[in-house]
Scaffold this motif. Structure first.
Motif, PDB file in Angstrom:
ATOM      1  N   ASP A 151       0.810  -1.224   0.000  1.00  0.00           N
ATOM      2  CA  ASP A 151       0.000   0.000   0.000  1.00  0.00           C
ATOM      3  C   ASP A 151       0.843   1.274   0.000  1.00  0.00           C
ATOM      4  O   ASP A 151       0.317   2.375   0.144  1.00  0.00           O
ATOM      5  N   GLY A 152       2.168   1.131  -0.155  1.00  0.00           N
ATOM      6  CA  GLY A 152       3.046   2.289  -0.228  1.00  0.00           C
ATOM      7  C   GLY A 152       3.624   2.729   1.101  1.00  0.00           C
ATOM      8  O   GLY A 152       4.438   3.669   1.149  1.00  0.00           O
ATOM      9  N   THR A 153       3.237   2.080   2.195  1.00  0.00           N
ATOM     10  CA  THR A 153       3.774   2.435   3.508  1.00  0.00           C
ATOM     11  C   THR A 153       5.261   2.126   3.579  1.00  0.00           C
ATOM     12  O   THR A 153       5.705   1.039   3.191  1.00  0.00           O
ATOM     13  N   ILE A 154       6.043   3.074   4.075  1.00  0.00           N
ATOM     14  CA  ILE A 154       7.483   2.877   4.258  1.00  0.00           C
ATOM     15  C   ILE A 154       7.716   2.188   5.606  1.00  0.00           C
ATOM     16  O   ILE A 154       7.224   2.631   6.638  1.00  0.00           O
ATOM     17  N   ILE A 155       8.470   1.104   5.587  1.00  0.00           N
ATOM     18  CA  ILE A 155       8.802   0.373   6.813  1.00  0.00           C
ATOM     19  C   ILE A 155      10.060   1.002   7.406  1.00  0.00           C
ATOM     20  O   ILE A 155      11.165   0.807   6.911  1.00  0.00           O
ATOM     21  N   ASP A 156       9.869   1.796   8.461  1.00  0.00           N
ATOM     22  CA  ASP A 156      11.025   2.445   9.072  1.00  0.00           C
ATOM     23  C   ASP A 156      11.121   2.167  10.573  1.00  0.00           C
ATOM     24  O   ASP A 156      11.913   2.794  11.281  1.00  0.00           O
ATOM     25  N   SER A 157      10.321   1.225  11.067  1.00  0.00           N
ATOM     26  CA  SER A 157      10.422   0.806  12.462  1.00  0.00           C
ATOM     27  C   SER A 157       9.755  -0.548  12.605  1.00  0.00           C
ATOM     28  O   SER A 157       8.861  -0.902  11.816  1.00  0.00           O
ATOM     29  N   PRO A 158      10.154  -1.349  13.606  1.00  0.00           N
ATOM     30  CA  PRO A 158       9.477  -2.631  13.828  1.00  0.00           C
ATOM     31  C   PRO A 158       7.986  -2.467  14.115  1.00  0.00           C
ATOM     32  O   PRO A 158       7.189  -3.333  13.740  1.00  0.00           O
ATOM     33  N   ALA A 159       7.614  -1.370  14.778  1.00  0.00           N
ATOM     34  CA  ALA A 159       6.186  -1.146  15.081  1.00  0.00           C
ATOM     35  C   ALA A 159       5.381  -1.004  13.801  1.00  0.00           C
ATOM     36  O   ALA A 159       4.290  -1.583  13.670  1.00  0.00           O
ATOM     37  N   ILE A 160       5.904  -0.234  12.832  1.00  0.00           N
ATOM     38  CA  ILE A 160       5.221  -0.083  11.541  1.00  0.00           C
ATOM     39  C   ILE A 160       5.201  -1.422  10.813  1.00  0.00           C
ATOM     40  O   ILE A 160       4.195  -1.809  10.199  1.00  0.00           O
ATOM     41  N   ALA A 161       6.336  -2.155  10.862  1.00  0.00           N
ATOM     42  CA  ALA A 161       6.406  -3.459  10.196  1.00  0.00           C
ATOM     43  C   ALA A 161       5.340  -4.403  10.734  1.00  0.00           C
ATOM     44  O   ALA A 161       4.608  -5.048   9.967  1.00  0.00           O
ATOM     45  N   MET A 162       5.219  -4.466  12.045  1.00  0.00           N
ATOM     46  CA  MET A 162       4.227  -5.364  12.650  1.00  0.00           C
ATOM     47  C   MET A 162       2.811  -4.934  12.295  1.00  0.00           C
ATOM     48  O   MET A 162       1.945  -5.771  12.030  1.00  0.00           O
ATOM     49  N   LYS A 163       2.567  -3.624  12.283  1.00  0.00           N
ATOM     50  CA  LYS A 163       1.245  -3.113  11.923  1.00  0.00           C
ATOM     51  C   LYS A 163       0.873  -3.514  10.496  1.00  0.00           C
ATOM     52  O   LYS A 163      -0.300  -3.783  10.191  1.00  0.00           O
ATOM     53  N   LYS A 164       1.886  -3.561   9.634  1.00  0.00           N
ATOM     54  CA  LYS A 164       1.665  -3.928   8.232  1.00  0.00           C
ATOM     55  C   LYS A 164       1.871  -5.427   7.994  1.00  0.00           C
ATOM     56  O   LYS A 164       2.061  -5.860   6.864  1.00  0.00           O
ATOM     57  N   ARG A 165       1.851  -6.177   9.062  1.00  0.00           N
ATOM     58  CA  ARG A 165       1.921  -7.643   9.017  1.00  0.00           C
ATOM     59  C   ARG A 165       3.218  -8.145   8.369  1.00  0.00           C
ATOM     60  O   ARG A 165       3.211  -9.047   7.518  1.00  0.00           O
ATOM     61  N   VAL A 166       4.325  -7.554   8.822  1.00  0.00           N
ATOM     62  CA  VAL A 166       5.660  -8.036   8.453  1.00  0.00           C
ATOM     63  C   VAL A 166       6.267  -8.673   9.701  1.00  0.00           C
ATOM     64  O   VAL A 166       6.328  -8.050  10.760  1.00  0.00           O
TER      65      VAL A 166
END
Length: 500
Positions: free
Chosen positions: A321-336
């Motif tokens: 969806d274009g979200t930049i992964i720049d922290s583990p919190a964002i990664a987890m939110k985006k199911r990474v």
């Protein structure tokens, strides 16, 4: 034949109601590299830890060089001639390489005023590292600045410098990439030539058949069979280990690269220190992309950057969806999800329970508004992962520290699969796990791929990369040096020239 250097007779050991060793007898001779192999929980590490003074047996006897052997501790055993390199980290962060190597010997570096001569200690530590073939590590370096492999090499040097008569190596090669393993093999061969002995534990059957003179198989705390070199045959050894022939495919059975057109992970022009120099690639839905290379090529840093645990100096990692992964919190939110190579430090809380380790990433699955935890829902969530992954445990409340390496790794997988990760970054996902667990993990990866999940698999094992990946990117000096499509004819030899 010469007299044995070590004998273990009728050794027994229990942990609570669990039988770890059942009447184990073993004989090791001078100049021998003895392999020990078996599934997780078979008793390999238990018997060697008793030999090396880490713990005591319940009953049985040992002799070393013809004398009764009852070491008081690992330090006592090392000083008397048996040294052990443990599977997980045996070094201390926060201090220097020299302080780790000479931890119990700082007195000899003190002058008459009680001050430590750090210049001499550092120089001696640098020499100790060079003696095992490591020329780029000096005594004054801080341990926390070194990667997992280099910390393990420091630990090896610390034991080898004491010149033990028997060197016990417990799953150490899994922490090392190609060049690190060559250093370890050189040390083992040197021991053999000097008529000393090595006890070598590994789950890598090809490796153990290559480097060992004899091979003892353990299963459920018992010795099943000892193979001489001329008897080494992979199928027979595997059958001895698990008590049956492996059913189904080991690696993937298809030889056609396949994925969906949608891009799940877009990596563009990543720059990080001297480890990543403009790395770009994409991972599609339903695709397994393998990353390989030697130590220090940058692949482990790449995994951390893709999860947001390291911030690149240039470039970006984005999801669909274009979200930049720049922290583990964002990664987890985006199911990474991210499975670290350094499992016990970065992927698990060892003192916590299986339940706590699995549920920590899945709050959104069983908690109301990510806040109110409903214990029955949490219990059901965790039990489902335990059952799905066949985690061998006394129950979800058991401490993770009490599990075998393979079951620890299953807990890590359960944490990320349970919360519905769509992208999995797996750094050495089968490090320190046995053949049966490896097969189960490979089958799990195929299942996830077929469900449309995306996998970035970083591995130091070329057979694993070839056997599982749709595409393989080989890294060298922080750059992608080659890319290979999945093929039935792809071989180690074709790949390795782009690594060295």
């Amino acid at each position: 034949m010469s007299e044995p250097i070590l004998t273990v007779a009728n050794m027994n050991k229990k942990f609570g109601s669990t039988v770890a060793l059942n009447d184990v007898s073993l004989t090791v001779y001078p100049g021998e590299i003895r392999g020990l192999i078996g599934e997780n929980g078979s008793g390999k590490s238990t018997v060697t830890s008793i030999v090396a003074g880490m713990q005591e047996c319940d009953s049985g006897a040992m002799t070393f060089q013809g004398q009764s052997w009852k070491p008081l501790s690992m330090i006592d055993a090392l000083h008397k001639g048996i040294g052990m390199i443990v599977q997980e980290s045996g070094t201390i962060p926060g201090i220097t390489v020299a302080e780790n190597i000479f931890l119990a010997e700082s007195e000899k570096y003190k002058n008459k005023f009680g001050l430590i001569n750090r210049k001499k200690m550092n120089a001696d530590a640098t020499r100790v590292m060079k003696n095992i073939g490591v020329n780029d590590v000096t005594g004054e370096m801080l341990m926390q600045k070194l990667d997992f492999q280099t910390r393990k090499l420091v630990e090896i040097a610390k034991v080898v410098m004491k010149e033990p008569q028997i060197l016990v190596i417990d799953e150490t090669s899994t922490a090392l990439s190609h060049d690190g393993r060559e250093i370890l093999y050189d040390i083992m061969n040197r021991f053999r030539k000097e008529n000393k002995s090595v006890i070598f534990i590994s789950h890598d059957l090809d490796e153990i058949m290559e480097v060992c003179d004899t091979l003892t198989v353990l299963r459920d705390g018992k010795i099943i069979r000892t193979f001489e070199k001329a008897e080494f045959e992979a199928g027979a050894i595997r059958a001895s280990m698990i008590g049956r022939e492996l059913q189904g495919d080991y690696y993937r059975s298809d030889f056609q690269a396949s994925s969906q057109p949608e891009v799940a992970l877009d990596v563009r022009n990543l720059v990080y220190e001297d480890r990543l120099k403009g790395i770009s690639f994409q991972v599609h839905k339903g695709e397994i992309v393998g990353i390989g290379g030697l130590a220090h090529c940058g692949m482990h840093s790449l995994g951390k950057v893709c999860f947001g645990a390291l911030k690149p100096e240039e470039g970006s990692v984005t999801v669909e969806d274009g979200t930049i992964i720049d922290s583990p919190a964002i990664a987890m939110k985006k199911r990474v999800g991210y499975v670290s190579k350094d499992r016990d430090v970065e992927s698990l809380c060892l003192n916590a329970s299986i339940e706590d380790n699995i549920s920590i990433a899945g709050m959104s699955e069983f908690a109301i508004n990510n806040f109110l935890i409903l214990k029955n829902r949490e219990k059901k969530y965790v039990n489902h992962q335990i059952e799905e992954l066949s985690i061998k445990c006394a129950g979800r409340d058991q401490s993770v520290s009490q599990l075998s390496g393979g079951n620890k790794q299953k807990v890590v997988f359960g944490k990320w699969i349970g919360c519905g990760s769509e992208i999995l970054i797996l750094d050495c996902p089968t490090r320190g796990v046995d053949i049966g667990v490896k097969q189960a993990m490979y089958q799990l990866m195929v299942r996830l791929k077929n469900e449309g999940k995306s996998i970035l698999m970083i591995s130091e094992e070329l057979p694993e990369l070839i056997g599982m990946s749709d595409r393989i990117l080989i890294m060298k000096n922080g750059e992608v040096s080659a890319e290979f499509e999945r093929s039935e004819t792809l071989s180690d030899a074709q790949i390795i020239e782009y690594m060295i």
